[in-house]
Enzyme design. Structure first.
Site, PDB file in Angstrom:
ATOM      1  N   GLU A  89     -25.268  62.051  85.530  1.00  0.00           N
ATOM      2  CA  GLU A  89     -25.701  63.034  84.322  1.00  0.00           C
ATOM      3  C   GLU A  89     -25.209  62.218  83.081  1.00  0.00           C
ATOM      4  O   GLU A  89     -24.366  61.831  83.037  1.00  0.00           O
ATOM      5  CB  GLU A  89     -25.146  64.277  84.685  1.00  0.00           C
ATOM      6  CG  GLU A  89     -25.593  65.118  85.956  1.00  0.00           C
ATOM      7  CD  GLU A  89     -25.024  66.245  86.167  1.00  0.00           C
ATOM      8  OE1 GLU A  89     -24.512  66.927  85.362  1.00  0.00           O
ATOM      9  OE2 GLU A  89     -25.006  66.507  87.488  1.00  0.00           O
ATOM     10  N   CYS A  99     -22.567  62.075  76.076  1.00  0.00           N
ATOM     11  CA  CYS A  99     -21.601  61.870  77.336  1.00  0.00           C
ATOM     12  C   CYS A  99     -22.092  61.263  78.446  1.00  0.00           C
ATOM     13  O   CYS A  99     -23.099  61.500  78.802  1.00  0.00           O
ATOM     14  CB  CYS A  99     -21.290  63.421  77.862  1.00  0.00           C
ATOM     15  SG  CYS A  99     -20.065  63.365  79.098  1.00  0.00           S
ATOM     16  N   CYS A 106     -16.802  61.042  92.644  1.00  0.00           N
ATOM     17  CA  CYS A 106     -15.564  60.930  91.928  1.00  0.00           C
ATOM     18  C   CYS A 106     -14.496  61.198  93.252  1.00  0.00           C
ATOM     19  O   CYS A 106     -14.918  61.996  94.095  1.00  0.00           O
ATOM     20  CB  CYS A 106     -15.257  61.983  91.175  1.00  0.00           C
ATOM     21  SG  CYS A 106     -13.598  61.762  90.118  1.00  0.00           S
ATOM     22  N   CYS A 110     -10.996  67.001  91.601  1.00  0.00           N
ATOM     23  CA  CYS A 110     -10.577  68.528  90.775  1.00  0.00           C
ATOM     24  C   CYS A 110     -11.205  69.649  91.343  1.00  0.00           C
ATOM     25  O   CYS A 110     -12.446  69.414  91.724  1.00  0.00           O
ATOM     26  CB  CYS A 110     -10.947  67.977  89.503  1.00  0.00           C
ATOM     27  SG  CYS A 110     -10.341  66.663  88.501  1.00  0.00           S
ATOM     28  N   CYS A 113     -14.352  71.235  89.631  1.00  0.00           N
ATOM     29  CA  CYS A 113     -15.446  70.389  89.216  1.00  0.00           C
ATOM     30  C   CYS A 113     -16.306  69.850  90.437  1.00  0.00           C
ATOM     31  O   CYS A 113     -15.958  69.689  91.381  1.00  0.00           O
ATOM     32  CB  CYS A 113     -14.789  68.987  88.725  1.00  0.00           C
ATOM     33  SG  CYS A 113     -16.062  67.541  88.185  1.00  0.00           S
ATOM     34  N   CYS A 323     -20.659  68.976  84.868  1.00  0.00           N
ATOM     35  CA  CYS A 323     -20.810  67.909  85.289  1.00  0.00           C
ATOM     36  C   CYS A 323     -20.947  67.896  86.974  1.00  0.00           C
ATOM     37  O   CYS A 323     -20.293  68.638  87.698  1.00  0.00           O
ATOM     38  CB  CYS A 323     -19.502  67.055  85.041  1.00  0.00           C
ATOM     39  SG  CYS A 323     -19.414  66.435  83.540  1.00  0.00           S
TER      40      CYS A 323
END
Length: 347
Positions: A89, A99, A106, A110, A113, A323
């Site tokens: 994205e 961005c 990832c 987190c 997220c 995200c």
């Protein structure tokens, strides 16, 4: 493709420094080969002219826009398809910002997220990062690039630093308008200070409670909030760019008076700004967004107590574009996590 590999191929095809810079500049701006005053055939050596079509085709195939989700705030969330079928994205922000993503997935995990739900799938290579910028520039001007999309840039340092160097030179982005966001990997503070182009730094703080931070960011480096801020302060003083401390506001988790006191204790006198971002609600994720009144009250209180605080709402919230959400929807991913009440402890 890596940028250093692209440069090598250009040199092998007969490009000199000025030829290489022109090609990289046009590519990073999304401009065709014949842009500019001098026609390529009168400027490039014949061997380079012969090699360019294949190189340009490969660059064009690095990424394409799969879907566009415009927001009421003027933002556009772009779902970008890479050559191997993976997607990332990018977000065109109001006031000429962009961005970009540095990883597919990832590894930090987190808790609030969506990106990290499937873990790290692969690195986004430096040329793929520039391709995101080039695609965005086909839609509107880009004068600021923030590495705050999918992924942890510190886990892909070589590729991200290569991309930052290109953007900060032929890409024509001011160095303070290149923002590297990280949860606080210690390697970042050393490597970025040694880089040719030193970006501004955004540090994901989210809480002043060390135990809570370890739960919210379970696979982040084990730095206490105090250690993270000390490292950030050193970088800020060395570069002259204030640190952007990132704080995702989670209802009943990090929006209470004890956090206000912790922020005042840790950030008073520091060369930085606190960006408070109300949580972008995600279906199946165990957090809620505080009320607008609560967010504004917390930001106002901190500002009154001497902490430069900005309350920012994520671009494109009206299209559920946090995200990882666009990518998850495109892949028809459904994540189910037990919902906790706001007053329950994280476990």
């Amino acid at each position: 493709m890596r940028i250093h590999e692209l440069k090598r191929r250009l040199r092998e095809a007969g490009a000199g420094p000025s030829h290489e810079q022109r090609i990289l500049r046009l590519w990073s701006h999304g401009l065709p080969r014949n842009s500019g005053r001098r026609l390529p055939a009168t400027f490039f050596p014949s061997s380079l002219m012969e090699a360019l079509p294949a190189i340009e085709a490969e660059l064009a195939g690095l990424a394409r826009i799969h879907a566009v989700h415009p927001g009421a705030d003027g933002s556009e969330r772009l779902l970008v398809a890479l050559a191997d079928g993976q997607t990332v994205e990018s977000v065109l922000l109001p006031r000429d910002g962009l961005c970009v993503s540095s990883q597919v997935g990832c590894a930090v995990g987190c808790q609030f997220c969506m990106t990290g739900r499937d873990g790290l799938l692969r690195q986004v290579e430096s040329a793929e990062i520039i391709a995101q910028v080039a695609l965005a520039r086909l839609r509107r001007p880009v004068r600021k690039v923030v590495f705050m999309g999918m992924g942890e840039p510190a886990h892909n340092l070589d590729n991200v630093i290569e991309a930052i160097e290109l953007l900060g030179t032929v890409g024509n982005i001011g160095h303070k308008n290149l923002v590297f966001s990280t949860v606080g990997d210690p390697r970042v503070f050393e490597r970025l200070l040694q880089a040719r182009v030193r970006p501004a730094l955004a540090l994901s703080l989210h809480t002043t409670n060390a135990e809570l931070r370890r739960k919210l960011l379970p696979r982040a480096p084990n730095l206490t909030p105090e250690a993270l801020i000390d490292a950030g302060e050193h970088y800020a003083r060395a570069t002259g760019y204030p640190i952007q401390y990132q704080w995702t506001l989670l209802e009943g988790v990090n929006d209470g008076p004890e956090e206000v006191e912790g922020i005042v204790r840790l950030l008073s006198g520091k060369y930085g700004v606190l960006n408070m971002i109300p949580f972008n609600t995600v279906e199946g994720v165990a957090f809620g967004r505080p009320s607008r009144e609560r967010c504004e009250q917390m930001a106002r209180t901190l500002h009154e107590r001497g902490i430069l605080t900005k309350l920012r709402y994520s671009a494109g919230q009206d299209v559920d574009g946090g995200c990882g959400q666009l990518r998850a929807r495109a892949a028809e991913v459904r994540v189910t996590v037990p919902i906790r009440r706001a007053d329950e402890q994280l476990s």
